[in-house]
Enzyme design. Structure first.
Site, PDB file in Angstrom:
ATOM      1  N   ASP A 153     -12.917  68.319  -5.073  1.00  0.00           N
ATOM      2  CA  ASP A 153     -12.992  67.936  -3.970  1.00  0.00           C
ATOM      3  C   ASP A 153     -13.840  66.896  -3.136  1.00  0.00           C
ATOM      4  OD1 ASP A 153     -10.548  69.365  -3.214  1.00  0.00           O
ATOM      5  OD2 ASP A 153     -12.102  71.108  -3.008  1.00  0.00           O
ATOM      6  N   ASP A 203      -7.423  70.808   1.337  1.00  0.00           N
ATOM      7  CA  ASP A 203      -7.380  71.329  -0.192  1.00  0.00           C
ATOM      8  C   ASP A 203      -6.652  72.763  -0.106  1.00  0.00           C
ATOM      9  OD1 ASP A 203      -7.996  71.863  -3.186  1.00  0.00           O
ATOM     10  OD2 ASP A 203      -9.567  73.035  -2.274  1.00  0.00           O
ATOM     11  N   ASP A 263     -13.475  72.675  -0.838  1.00  0.00           N
ATOM     12  CA  ASP A 263     -14.776  73.600  -1.464  1.00  0.00           C
ATOM     13  C   ASP A 263     -15.054  73.408  -2.716  1.00  0.00           C
ATOM     14  OD1 ASP A 263     -12.497  74.689  -2.530  1.00  0.00           O
ATOM     15  OD2 ASP A 263     -13.463  76.417  -3.190  1.00  0.00           O
TER      16      ASP A 263
END
Length: 698
Positions: free
Chosen positions: A592, A389, A588
């Protein structure tokens, strides 16, 4: 009104409601099925705790009494009443461990027989039963055994059961986090919503909001449902859903996402998706499905045991029958049978994987890497692709001032100071970044004598006889500020993925300030190390292509997938897995969570949301991306130790099976070889404590 943590339905708090208190928190359930589903892992963990405690409470004294004469601790034996023989005391201590704590292995053994297969339960049940059974014969029927073979092995069986249960306890403790992850996702949605009914605001439970109803959301509140803005202007923090680091401006006609946070202005939103149709509900569903779909890893020891166990049993029976029929020697035949079973006792095989995993996960914790069970170590060893990410993972996730450019006689400090003065009355996150940078530089920031927010464009202010304009191109254009000579500079900043904030003083452009989400420390070093390990690296983000390209260029990542929503992130992981790749996802945020759950291994940053941390199989407590490298290195080292352990577990034992079958090996020496294999496995596993990750410094 609370939600059922299993299915997500709202449950009324009344005396007849189904409820349970777990780890200090009270939960409500819509049905007994949901209650039992929720409690099942809790009950299993509690039972494992009791059985593990029983094994060690009885096993440790058992071990000490067994070796007392050998190590000069005869005083311990004085604690036992002398009218009962020592071996009988050892039997009394070992038997509850064997048949109470070890009952799960017998059940597994029974099911394996029913399914005509063999697994680790088969190995443990046969091995510990052989040690306990032979010791019981020696204790109560010593004449059945040759004088030189009258040795008991009660402590071996008891402690092996204890250690294996300890390994299972660690795994189950981490597995119960899955339910917590879903519960924390559900907690993101506000419980109440303000709905306009008959011209008045009415507060109702969020599950009662219907499609096309108008909800009112004040500054600082969470948006209760997905919908379309029909009135108002504000900036909305969508980071938890889309991954966008900078709050998004919302005006009439824009879409709003439930569970995101309204930062500044009042909004009226027409509901388009409610209940199970919202984006948040979709994320919950994806996390549940991906977590449930993850198949338990097949242990190497289980595969080996399918062939090893039947072979050992046949050899032992063959040796017994051969001695009985050909030599007519029952005692010698029984001795050979017991010697084969003991020499081939799979205790070391049962320890080979959990011993290394326990030490490996402990070493990971020492280095700030929380590994939730052995399966993640095994999967990390096989990784081929790592998907990152962007926001909050590769980048810091908050806007920061990156450039200050004066375009007139004004210097950089004055540019920043006047910008901070004008933004002092603003709550916009870009303005907060400017003020934060000015404070870091120790600049004096007095209050503006005049302040006016221009929604969607910027702010106007004045100070020391200077009229200040700070904002975007539209603000400059509306106030007839020429940008012609500086357009290339502005474009350059924007092409680098930065937001260019323009500052005009008294009707002329004075300078510009660039704000952007900046790269995390050590991110580039971590990616360089991973690339050298031969791993494919992909950046996955909800940001636009230009911003994604700018970040990727700075950290040297080639493959970029941008402008993706949470369900698309999980789909990207699925498509990579369909190509036959073993995939890790590093993230995080809440957005996600589906991808972390879908990936073969989810790696969550400890600084991230609770949901990401709960969903990930590996958590990087120190928020240092170099720990992704360390976790893979630790995985490879641990798997290497497991393979070495399996080799030694077999080498000691199987090498002596022919000797034991021939009747030339006493059960005493068989037990010594069996013990040595367990000692070698544990000793080899403990060498993992010397592990040091090899990572490059900045």
């Amino acid at each position: 009104m609370p939600k059922d943590p299993v299915c997500g339905m709202f449950v009324r708090e009344d005396p007849n409601a189904l409820k349970a208190k777990v780890r200090g928190t009270e939960y409500y359930f819509c049905s007994n099925a949901c209650l039992q589903t929720f409690l099942r892992p809790e009950i299993e963990v509690k039972n494992l705790k009791r059985m593990t405690a029983l094994s060690f409470i009885l096993g440790i004294p058992l071990f000490l009494f067994s070796i007392a004469d050998l190590v000069g601790l005869q005083g311990l034996l004085a604690l036992l009443p002398s009218f009962i023989k020592l071996d009988v005391w050892l039997f009394l201590l070992a038997t509850p461990v064997q048949f109470i704590a070890g009952m799960r292995f017998y059940r597994g053994f029974f099911h394996a027989i029913k399914s005509r297969s063999a697994n680790m339960d088969t190995l443990i049940a046969i091995g510990t039963s052989a040690a306990w059974g032979y010791s019981t014969i020696v204790t109560f029927f010593p004449d059945w055994v040759p004088p030189n073979a009258r040795v008991v092995y009660f402590e071996t069986a008891a402690l092996i059961i204890g250690f294996i249960l300890l390994g299972k306890l660690l795994e189950h403790t981490m597995q119960r986090r899955a339910t917590d992850a879903v519960r924390k996702l559900l907690d993101l949605q506000p419980r109440m919503a303000r709905v306009i009914k008959e011209g008045k605001e009415t507060e109702v439970p969020v599950e009662e909001v219907s499609v096309d109803e108008i909800v009112v959301v004040r500054p600082g509140e969470k948006i209760p449902v997905d919908g379309i803005v029909i009135e108002g202007h504000s900036s909305v923090d969508e980071k938890m859903i889309t991954g966008e680091s900078i709050p998004v401006e919302k005006k009439v006609g824009d879409e709003a996402i439930g569970a995101t946070i309204n930062k500044s202005g009042l909004l009226k939103i027409k509901a388009t998706k409610v209940g199970s149709d919202t984006t948040l509900a979709l994320i919950v569903k994806l996390v549940e499905e991906a977590s449930a779909a993850r198949a338990p890893i097949e242990r190497l020891a289980d595969r080996v045991s399918g062939y090893f166990v039947p072979a050992v049993v046949l050899i032992a029976l063959g040796a017994f029958i051969t001695w009985l029929l050909l030599a007519g020697n029952f005692i010698q035949g029984f001795t050979a049978l017991v010697a084969v079973l003991i020499i081939a006792c799979p205790c070391a095989l049962g320890l080979a994987t959990p011993a290394a995993i326990i030490v490996g996960t402990g070493k990971g914790a020492e280095n700030g890497i929380l590994i939730k069970g052995g399966e993640y170590l095994e999967k990390a060893y096989k990784l081929q692709t790592i998907v990152f990410d962007k926001t909050g993972t590769l980048t810091k996730g908050i806007p920061s001032v990156t450039d200050i450019m004066a375009v007139s006689n004004t210097n950089d400090s004055d540019i920043l100071r006047f910008a901070a003065i004008a933004e002092k009355g603003s709550e916009h996150p870009l303005g907060e970044a400017i003020i934060r940078r000015a404070e870091e530089m120790g600049l004096d920031i007095p209050d503006p004598s005049h302040f006016e927010a221009v929604p969607g464009h910027g702010v106007k202010g004045s100070h020391s006889n200077k009229e200040i304009l700070i904002g975007n191109r539209k603000l400059m254009f509306d106030n007839k500020i020429s940008l012609e000579d500086n357009e290339k500079k502005i474009m350059k900043l924007e092409n680098e993925g930065k937001t260019a904030i323009l500052l005009a003083l008294n009707g002329s452009l004075a300078g510009m300030i660039a704000v952007a989400d900046t790269i995390k420390e050590n991110a580039k070093e971590a990616l360089d190390d991973l690339r050298e390990m031969g791993l494919e690296l992909i950046m996955l983000t909800g940001d636009n292509q230009r911003t994604a390209n700018a970040i990727a260029q700075q950290i040297g990542i080639d493959k970029i997938i941008s402008e993706v929503l949470p369900d698309q992130k999980a789909s990207v992981i699925k498509s990579l897995q369909k190509e036959g790749k073993i995939v890790a996802m590093v993230g995080d945020g809440i957005n996600d969570a589906p991808a972390l759950a879908q990936a073969d291994i989810g790696i969550a940053l400890g600084s991230g949301t609770d949901v990401a941390v709960e969903t990930g199989g590996i958590v990087l407590i120190k928020d240092d991306l170099r720990d992704v490298v360390s976790s893979i290195q630790l995985s490879k080292k641990t798997m290497s130790k497991i393979k070495q352990n399996l080799f030694w577990a077999f080498a000691y034992n199987t090498g002596f099976i022919p000797v034991a079958a021939s009747g030339l090996l006493s059960p005493v020496f068989a037990a010594i070889a069996m013990a040595m294999s367990s000692v070698s496995v544990i000793t080899n596993s403990l060498t993992l404590k010397k592990f040091q990750p090899k990572i490059r410094e900045r």
